[in-house]
Motif scaffolding. Structure first.
Motif, PDB file in Angstrom:
ATOM      1  N   THR A 114     -34.195 -44.191  -5.552  1.00 24.75           N
ATOM      2  CA  THR A 114     -33.833 -44.019  -4.658  1.00 24.75           C
ATOM      3  C   THR A 114     -34.271 -41.900  -4.410  1.00 24.75           C
ATOM      4  O   THR A 114     -33.702 -41.872  -5.119  1.00 24.75           O
ATOM      5  N   PRO A 115     -34.454 -41.734  -3.184  1.00 25.32           N
ATOM      6  CA  PRO A 115     -35.615 -40.722  -3.329  1.00 25.32           C
ATOM      7  C   PRO A 115     -34.321 -39.539  -3.030  1.00 25.32           C
ATOM      8  O   PRO A 115     -33.598 -39.849  -2.667  1.00 25.32           O
ATOM      9  N   GLU A 116     -34.785 -38.511  -3.350  1.00 31.02           N
ATOM     10  CA  GLU A 116     -33.985 -36.832  -2.822  1.00 31.02           C
ATOM     11  C   GLU A 116     -33.456 -37.240  -1.393  1.00 31.02           C
ATOM     12  O   GLU A 116     -33.684 -37.670  -0.001  1.00 31.02           O
ATOM     13  N   PRO A 117     -32.170 -36.678  -0.577  1.00 23.64           N
ATOM     14  CA  PRO A 117     -31.868 -35.991  -1.774  1.00 23.64           C
ATOM     15  C   PRO A 117     -30.307 -36.477  -2.651  1.00 23.64           C
ATOM     16  O   PRO A 117     -29.595 -36.150  -3.172  1.00 23.64           O
ATOM     17  N   ALA A 118     -30.722 -38.192  -2.313  1.00 15.17           N
ATOM     18  CA  ALA A 118     -29.273 -39.070  -3.163  1.00 15.17           C
ATOM     19  C   ALA A 118     -28.963 -38.938  -4.542  1.00 15.17           C
ATOM     20  O   ALA A 118     -28.328 -38.812  -5.761  1.00 15.17           O
ATOM     21  N   MET A 119     -30.700 -38.731  -4.729  1.00 13.60           N
ATOM     22  CA  MET A 119     -30.921 -39.479  -6.298  1.00 13.60           C
ATOM     23  C   MET A 119     -32.156 -38.124  -6.724  1.00 13.60           C
ATOM     24  O   MET A 119     -33.223 -37.909  -6.030  1.00 13.60           O
ATOM     25  N   HIS A 120     -31.411 -37.622  -7.334  1.00 12.19           N
ATOM     26  CA  HIS A 120     -32.686 -35.792  -8.627  1.00 12.19           C
ATOM     27  C   HIS A 120     -32.905 -36.460  -9.941  1.00 12.19           C
ATOM     28  O   HIS A 120     -32.341 -37.142 -10.483  1.00 12.19           O
ATOM     29  N   VAL A 121     -34.331 -36.692  -9.617  1.00  7.40           N
ATOM     30  CA  VAL A 121     -34.332 -37.192 -11.562  1.00  7.40           C
ATOM     31  C   VAL A 121     -35.013 -35.968 -11.722  1.00  7.40           C
ATOM     32  O   VAL A 121     -36.666 -35.367 -11.253  1.00  7.40           O
ATOM     33  N   ASP A 122     -34.971 -35.055 -13.397  1.00 16.54           N
ATOM     34  CA  ASP A 122     -35.465 -33.540 -13.586  1.00 16.54           C
ATOM     35  C   ASP A 122     -36.384 -34.818 -14.504  1.00 16.54           C
ATOM     36  O   ASP A 122     -36.267 -35.274 -15.454  1.00 16.54           O
ATOM     37  N   LEU A 123     -38.079 -34.252 -14.293  1.00 21.00           N
ATOM     38  CA  LEU A 123     -39.270 -35.226 -14.334  1.00 21.00           C
ATOM     39  C   LEU A 123     -39.055 -34.408 -16.408  1.00 21.00           C
ATOM     40  O   LEU A 123     -39.310 -34.916 -17.384  1.00 21.00           O
ATOM     41  N   GLN A 201     -28.653 -33.973   6.515  1.00 22.09           N
ATOM     42  CA  GLN A 201     -30.221 -33.266   5.709  1.00 22.09           C
ATOM     43  C   GLN A 201     -30.649 -32.009   6.511  1.00 22.09           C
ATOM     44  O   GLN A 201     -30.230 -32.542   7.926  1.00 22.09           O
ATOM     45  N   PHE A 202     -30.568 -31.084   6.265  1.00 24.67           N
ATOM     46  CA  PHE A 202     -30.879 -29.840   7.072  1.00 24.67           C
ATOM     47  C   PHE A 202     -32.071 -29.481   6.312  1.00 24.67           C
ATOM     48  O   PHE A 202     -32.057 -29.350   4.917  1.00 24.67           O
ATOM     49  N   ASP A 203     -33.073 -29.063   6.542  1.00 31.31           N
ATOM     50  CA  ASP A 203     -34.198 -28.893   5.612  1.00 31.31           C
ATOM     51  C   ASP A 203     -33.739 -27.237   6.480  1.00 31.31           C
ATOM     52  O   ASP A 203     -33.368 -26.319   6.271  1.00 31.31           O
ATOM     53  N   THR A 204     -34.786 -26.405   5.457  1.00 30.09           N
ATOM     54  CA  THR A 204     -34.812 -24.169   5.151  1.00 30.09           C
ATOM     55  C   THR A 204     -34.507 -24.030   6.945  1.00 30.09           C
ATOM     56  O   THR A 204     -35.646 -24.502   6.983  1.00 30.09           O
ATOM     57  N   THR A 238     -25.505 -22.447   3.509  1.00 23.89           N
ATOM     58  CA  THR A 238     -27.224 -22.254   3.912  1.00 23.89           C
ATOM     59  C   THR A 238     -27.299 -21.812   2.779  1.00 23.89           C
ATOM     60  O   THR A 238     -26.455 -21.838   1.152  1.00 23.89           O
ATOM     61  N   ASP A 239     -29.152 -22.174   1.909  1.00 28.60           N
ATOM     62  CA  ASP A 239     -29.735 -21.368   0.492  1.00 28.60           C
ATOM     63  C   ASP A 239     -29.485 -20.251   0.763  1.00 28.60           C
ATOM     64  O   ASP A 239     -28.845 -19.655   1.357  1.00 28.60           O
ATOM     65  N   ASP A 290     -35.538 -25.635  -5.932  1.00 28.28           N
ATOM     66  CA  ASP A 290     -35.307 -26.704  -4.580  1.00 28.28           C
ATOM     67  C   ASP A 290     -34.704 -27.236  -4.757  1.00 28.28           C
ATOM     68  O   ASP A 290     -33.432 -27.838  -4.022  1.00 28.28           O
ATOM     69  N   GLU A 291     -33.647 -27.897  -6.107  1.00 30.38           N
ATOM     70  CA  GLU A 291     -32.573 -28.372  -5.649  1.00 30.38           C
ATOM     71  C   GLU A 291     -31.967 -28.106  -5.313  1.00 30.38           C
ATOM     72  O   GLU A 291     -30.831 -28.702  -4.963  1.00 30.38           O
ATOM     73  N   GLY A 292     -31.833 -26.758  -5.893  1.00 32.34           N
ATOM     74  CA  GLY A 292     -30.026 -26.346  -5.694  1.00 32.34           C
ATOM     75  C   GLY A 292     -30.173 -26.081  -4.599  1.00 32.34           C
ATOM     76  O   GLY A 292     -28.936 -26.028  -3.623  1.00 32.34           O
ATOM     77  N   ARG A 293     -31.232 -25.009  -4.086  1.00 35.41           N
ATOM     78  CA  ARG A 293     -31.422 -25.303  -2.790  1.00 35.41           C
ATOM     79  C   ARG A 293     -30.957 -26.314  -1.560  1.00 35.41           C
ATOM     80  O   ARG A 293     -30.144 -26.281  -0.263  1.00 35.41           O
ATOM     81  N   GLN A 294     -31.775 -27.235  -2.136  1.00 33.27           N
ATOM     82  CA  GLN A 294     -31.148 -28.071  -1.033  1.00 33.27           C
ATOM     83  C   GLN A 294     -29.363 -28.852  -1.169  1.00 33.27           C
ATOM     84  O   GLN A 294     -29.210 -29.229  -0.405  1.00 33.27           O
TER      85      GLN A 294
END
Length: 306
Positions: A114-123, A201-204, A238-239, A290-294
């Motif tokens: 499942t993609p962002e923002p629900a699931m975040h995977v740190d590579l 969901q909001f973009d910057t 906001t971020d 990016d993940e933190g700002r999101q």
């Protein structure tokens, strides 16, 4: 503070299919879906240069993502906790690996996640497990992925059960220190008096809500309809990109957009809703990523009168 979470995954066709897993903190269900009959591929080997070995299974599928708030452990520790509980309930691991041994980037993108923002995977930090258990005449499979980002742990679970167990129900409940259950937005508002509307969901730089359904807003509208004397404030965040003054204006505009959606699309009484913004003054995560700002771009609901 909420300190534990109990995940219940129930395949209702047979009592033997009940599965309960406990997480080490307050958990929010960020995504869920169910398919009554499908085919799904689970990686069951490390990345082998051009691919990984895949186990192809058929059956009823449930997919869920939980975000564990204020998680201080590692992805491996989170996986170990869940693996122990799976094994205690009769599941046997058939493949497991961590970031480097899995194959890093290539292995991660061999998975259906499942993609962002629900699931975040740190590579650079994730753990993966496939487990199985005999259920009646068939086999129940679990594909589990854990990672972390900012102050949150992430749990991605796919469960594929025999097709005759198609009535899958996936839920999450959280427990207060006293052991009281907090289930969903309604109960969270009753007990805590505030909640994050996690699926917005909001973009910057944007205060526009995309044109789709938002279960959290539908739940909030239903709650307010059931409690006509309740008034809430929608608080935008906001971020940290840009000035404080500009971000306070933007965060309020986001809260106003949510208020308008509740009124115009869901029929909420305007007198029950106010909208404010605090910009980047109350972050949930580090704005350096990016993940933190999101995660920091959000709207919360706070009860101010009942």
């Amino acid at each position: 503070m909420i300190r534990a979470a109990l995940i219940s995954l129930l395949a209702l066709a047979t009592p033997a299919a009940a599965l309960e897993l406990e997480l080490p903190g307050a958990a929010e269900l960020a995504h869920e879906e169910v398919e009554t009959a499908t085919t799904y591929s689970l990686p069951v080997s490390p990345w082998l240069g051009s691919s990984a070995d895949m186990l192809v299974v058929e059956g009823a599928l449930s997919r869920s993502v939980w975000q564990v708030q204020d998680y201080a452990g590692s992805a491996a520790q989170l996986m170990a906790l869940l693996r122990d509980q799976l094994e205690a309930q009769g599941y046997e691991a058939i493949f497991a690996c961590d970031t480097v041994l899995c194959g890093g980037f290539d292995f991660r993108f061999a998975m259906d996640v499942t993609p962002e923002p629900a699931m975040h995977v740190d590579l650079g930090e994730y753990s993966y497990l496939v487990a199985e258990a005999r259920i009646g005449e068939g086999t129940d499979y679990i594909g589990l992925l854990t990672s972390r980002g900012g102050t949150r742990g992430y749990v991605h679970m796919v469960r594929i059960s025999p097709a005759d167990m198609a009535d899958l129900d996936v839920g999450v409940s959280t427990r207060s220190p006293a052991g009281d259950e907090i289930v969903g937005l309604h109960d969270r508002l009753d007990r805590v008096g505030a909640a994050t509307l996690a699926d917005l969901q909001f973009d910057t730089g944007s205060a526009t809500l995309s044109d789709r359904d938002y279960p959290s807003l539908e739940d909030l509208a239903a709650y307010l309809a059931d409690h006509p004397d309740t008034r809430v404030v929608l608080v935008g965040h906001t971020d940290a990109e840009g000035s404080l003054e500009g971000n306070i204006a933007l965060s309020r505009a986001r809260a106003v957009a949510v208020r308008e959606h509740l009124i115009d699309s869901l029929g909420t009484e305007p007198a029950q809703l106010a909208a404010e913004g605090v910009g980047y003054l109350a972050p949930r995560a580090n704005n350096a990523s990016d993940e933190g700002r999101q995660r920091n771009r959000r709207v919360e609901v706070v009860i101010v009168a009942r």
